[in-house]
Design a protein around this motif. Structure first.
Motif, PDB file in Angstrom:
ATOM      1  N   TYR A  52       0.837  -1.206   0.000  1.00  0.00           N
ATOM      2  CA  TYR A  52       0.000   0.000   0.000  1.00  0.00           C
ATOM      3  C   TYR A  52       0.869   1.253   0.000  1.00  0.00           C
ATOM      4  O   TYR A  52       0.676   2.147  -0.813  1.00  0.00           O
ATOM      5  CB  TYR A  52      -0.944   0.003   1.207  1.00  0.00           C
ATOM      6  N   TYR A  53       1.837   1.307   0.892  1.00  0.00           N
ATOM      7  CA  TYR A  53       2.677   2.506   0.984  1.00  0.00           C
ATOM      8  C   TYR A  53       3.571   2.685  -0.246  1.00  0.00           C
ATOM      9  O   TYR A  53       3.925   3.800  -0.596  1.00  0.00           O
ATOM     10  CB  TYR A  53       3.502   2.490   2.274  1.00  0.00           C
ATOM     11  N   LYS A  54       3.893   1.589  -0.898  1.00  0.00           N
ATOM     12  CA  LYS A  54       4.707   1.672  -2.116  1.00  0.00           C
ATOM     13  C   LYS A  54       3.938   2.371  -3.233  1.00  0.00           C
ATOM     14  O   LYS A  54       4.504   3.162  -3.990  1.00  0.00           O
ATOM     15  CB  LYS A  54       5.116   0.268  -2.566  1.00  0.00           C
ATOM     16  N   TYR A  55       2.632   2.096  -3.359  1.00  0.00           N
ATOM     17  CA  TYR A  55       1.852   2.578  -4.498  1.00  0.00           C
ATOM     18  C   TYR A  55       0.935   3.760  -4.213  1.00  0.00           C
ATOM     19  O   TYR A  55       0.500   4.443  -5.135  1.00  0.00           O
ATOM     20  CB  TYR A  55       0.992   1.437  -5.055  1.00  0.00           C
ATOM     21  N   LYS A  56       0.612   4.031  -2.966  1.00  0.00           N
ATOM     22  CA  LYS A  56      -0.462   4.982  -2.646  1.00  0.00           C
ATOM     23  C   LYS A  56      -0.260   6.391  -3.206  1.00  0.00           C
ATOM     24  O   LYS A  56      -1.214   7.038  -3.584  1.00  0.00           O
ATOM     25  CB  LYS A  56      -0.690   5.057  -1.143  1.00  0.00           C
ATOM     26  N   ASP A  57       0.971   6.866  -3.264  1.00  0.00           N
ATOM     27  CA  ASP A  57       1.203   8.237  -3.732  1.00  0.00           C
ATOM     28  C   ASP A  57       1.284   8.352  -5.246  1.00  0.00           C
ATOM     29  O   ASP A  57       1.422   9.460  -5.772  1.00  0.00           O
ATOM     30  CB  ASP A  57       2.485   8.798  -3.109  1.00  0.00           C
ATOM     31  N   GLY A  58       1.190   7.227  -5.940  1.00  0.00           N
ATOM     32  CA  GLY A  58       1.274   7.260  -7.390  1.00  0.00           C
ATOM     33  C   GLY A  58      -0.003   6.845  -8.091  1.00  0.00           C
ATOM     34  O   GLY A  58      -0.033   6.729  -9.312  1.00  0.00           O
ATOM     35  N   ILE A  59      -1.073   6.626  -7.326  1.00  0.00           N
ATOM     36  CA  ILE A  59      -2.338   6.171  -7.905  1.00  0.00           C
ATOM     37  C   ILE A  59      -3.417   7.203  -7.631  1.00  0.00           C
ATOM     38  O   ILE A  59      -3.648   7.597  -6.497  1.00  0.00           O
ATOM     39  CB  ILE A  59      -2.766   4.822  -7.297  1.00  0.00           C
ATOM     40  N   PHE A  60      -4.075   7.645  -8.712  1.00  0.00           N
ATOM     41  CA  PHE A  60      -5.139   8.629  -8.594  1.00  0.00           C
ATOM     42  C   PHE A  60      -6.288   8.209  -9.499  1.00  0.00           C
ATOM     43  O   PHE A  60      -6.051   7.880 -10.654  1.00  0.00           O
ATOM     44  CB  PHE A  60      -4.659  10.012  -9.042  1.00  0.00           C
ATOM     45  N   PRO A  61      -7.522   8.257  -9.006  1.00  0.00           N
ATOM     46  CA  PRO A  61      -8.646   7.985  -9.904  1.00  0.00           C
ATOM     47  C   PRO A  61      -8.662   9.024 -11.016  1.00  0.00           C
ATOM     48  O   PRO A  61      -8.342  10.196 -10.786  1.00  0.00           O
ATOM     49  CB  PRO A  61      -9.877   8.142  -9.006  1.00  0.00           C
ATOM     50  N   PHE A  62      -9.012   8.607 -12.222  1.00  0.00           N
ATOM     51  CA  PHE A  62      -9.010   9.509 -13.366  1.00  0.00           C
ATOM     52  C   PHE A  62      -9.880  10.723 -13.119  1.00  0.00           C
ATOM     53  O   PHE A  62      -9.485  11.844 -13.387  1.00  0.00           O
ATOM     54  CB  PHE A  62      -9.475   8.765 -14.619  1.00  0.00           C
ATOM     55  N   ASN A  63     -11.074  10.518 -12.539  1.00  0.00           N
ATOM     56  CA  ASN A  63     -11.962  11.652 -12.297  1.00  0.00           C
ATOM     57  C   ASN A  63     -11.376  12.624 -11.289  1.00  0.00           C
ATOM     58  O   ASN A  63     -11.640  13.812 -11.345  1.00  0.00           O
ATOM     59  CB  ASN A  63     -13.352  11.195 -11.868  1.00  0.00           C
ATOM     60  N   ALA A  64     -10.541  12.169 -10.366  1.00  0.00           N
ATOM     61  CA  ALA A  64      -9.906  13.074  -9.411  1.00  0.00           C
ATOM     62  C   ALA A  64      -8.917  13.978 -10.129  1.00  0.00           C
ATOM     63  O   ALA A  64      -8.785  15.152  -9.806  1.00  0.00           O
ATOM     64  CB  ALA A  64      -9.193  12.287  -8.312  1.00  0.00           C
ATOM     65  N   MET A  65      -8.218  13.453 -11.099  1.00  0.00           N
ATOM     66  CA  MET A  65      -7.267  14.263 -11.843  1.00  0.00           C
ATOM     67  C   MET A  65      -7.987  15.298 -12.700  1.00  0.00           C
ATOM     68  O   MET A  65      -7.469  16.363 -12.965  1.00  0.00           O
ATOM     69  CB  MET A  65      -6.390  13.388 -12.754  1.00  0.00           C
ATOM     70  N   MET A  66      -9.181  14.972 -13.149  1.00  0.00           N
ATOM     71  CA  MET A  66      -9.908  15.871 -14.031  1.00  0.00           C
ATOM     72  C   MET A  66     -10.734  16.911 -13.272  1.00  0.00           C
ATOM     73  O   MET A  66     -11.227  17.843 -13.862  1.00  0.00           O
ATOM     74  CB  MET A  66     -10.835  15.076 -14.961  1.00  0.00           C
ATOM     75  N   SER A  67     -10.881  16.724 -11.964  1.00  0.00           N
ATOM     76  CA  SER A  67     -11.755  17.642 -11.246  1.00  0.00           C
ATOM     77  C   SER A  67     -10.996  18.719 -10.483  1.00  0.00           C
ATOM     78  O   SER A  67     -11.591  19.435  -9.695  1.00  0.00           O
ATOM     79  CB  SER A  67     -12.643  16.847 -10.277  1.00  0.00           C
ATOM     80  N   GLU A  68      -9.724  18.836 -10.688  1.00  0.00           N
ATOM     81  CA  GLU A  68      -8.948  19.864 -10.019  1.00  0.00           C
ATOM     82  C   GLU A  68      -9.498  21.233 -10.396  1.00  0.00           C
ATOM     83  O   GLU A  68      -9.919  21.469 -11.505  1.00  0.00           O
ATOM     84  CB  GLU A  68      -7.475  19.763 -10.401  1.00  0.00           C
ATOM     85  N   LYS A  69      -9.431  22.166  -9.467  1.00  0.00           N
ATOM     86  CA  LYS A  69     -10.042  23.474  -9.691  1.00  0.00           C
ATOM     87  C   LYS A  69      -9.098  24.476 -10.348  1.00  0.00           C
ATOM     88  O   LYS A  69      -9.546  25.394 -11.001  1.00  0.00           O
ATOM     89  CB  LYS A  69     -10.554  24.010  -8.371  1.00  0.00           C
ATOM     90  N   ILE A  70      -7.796  24.336 -10.145  1.00  0.00           N
ATOM     91  CA  ILE A  70      -6.861  25.290 -10.736  1.00  0.00           C
ATOM     92  C   ILE A  70      -6.008  24.566 -11.780  1.00  0.00           C
ATOM     93  O   ILE A  70      -5.443  23.514 -11.501  1.00  0.00           O
ATOM     94  CB  ILE A  70      -5.965  25.937  -9.662  1.00  0.00           C
ATOM     95  N   MET A  71      -5.961  25.142 -12.958  1.00  0.00           N
ATOM     96  CA  MET A  71      -5.221  24.542 -14.059  1.00  0.00           C
ATOM     97  C   MET A  71      -4.225  25.565 -14.594  1.00  0.00           C
ATOM     98  O   MET A  71      -4.553  26.742 -14.720  1.00  0.00           O
ATOM     99  CB  MET A  71      -6.210  24.152 -15.163  1.00  0.00           C
ATOM    100  N   THR A  72      -3.023  25.109 -14.892  1.00  0.00           N
ATOM    101  CA  THR A  72      -2.040  25.971 -15.544  1.00  0.00           C
ATOM    102  C   THR A  72      -1.967  25.556 -17.001  1.00  0.00           C
ATOM    103  O   THR A  72      -1.775  24.376 -17.309  1.00  0.00           O
ATOM    104  CB  THR A  72      -0.659  25.861 -14.873  1.00  0.00           C
TER     105      THR A  72
END
Length: 148
Positions: A52-72
């Motif tokens: 879990y600790y090996k992978y947790k910081d590198g896995i994000f649901p696709f919708n979470a990546m698309m719902s960010e409020k600030i985009m550059t």
């Protein structure tokens, strides 16, 4: 030492290794409050804490990546009167709010612009928004370079 360039991939869930899929389940359980501790969550799904600790910081649901409020967004614009103004007008019309703008001095008729936009009230999808920017006269290139 330079920071390693991050690469992202979109992968169908049915081909993920079991440990990655279980890590996703643990993260969902923790986020939803179904469990109180990582130990409880990994025990439920049958995953080791170290995996879990090996992978947790590198896995994000696709919708979470698309719902960010600030985009550059990085732009390559033709250096002509009104181009940046049209970009700003388009952003406002779609419900975006420009937070920062940084423009380089134009060289050979081209200006590079980096813009941070609050997307919280965007009225169209991120993909449609980016496509609309690309279609504006004088915009040679528009691409997302960061989310926050």
């Amino acid at each position: 030492m330079t920071k390693r360039e991050e690469k992202f991939y979109l992968i169908r869930s049915d081909i993920l290794p079991e440990s990655i899929a279980k890590t996703i389940e643990v993260k969902k359980m923790l986020e939803a409050g179904e469990v109180d501790t990582v130990n409880e969550a990994v025990d439920r799904v049958g995953l080791s804490r170290s995996a879990y600790y090996k992978y947790k910081d590198g896995i994000f649901p696709f919708n979470a990546m698309m719902s960010e409020k600030i985009m550059t967004i990085s732009f390559t614009l033709e250096h002509r009167s009104g181009i940046l103004s049209r970009v700003l007008q388009y952003v406002a019309e779609q419900g975006g709010n420009v937070l920062t703008i940084n423009q380089t001095i134009p060289l050979q008729g081209i200006a590079n612009v980096a813009m941070s936009v609050d997307m919280a009230h965007l009225t169209i999808s991120t993909t449609d928004f980016l496509d609309g920017l690309q279609d504006l006269p004088g915009v040679r290139k528009a691409m997302i370079v960061g989310r926050g």
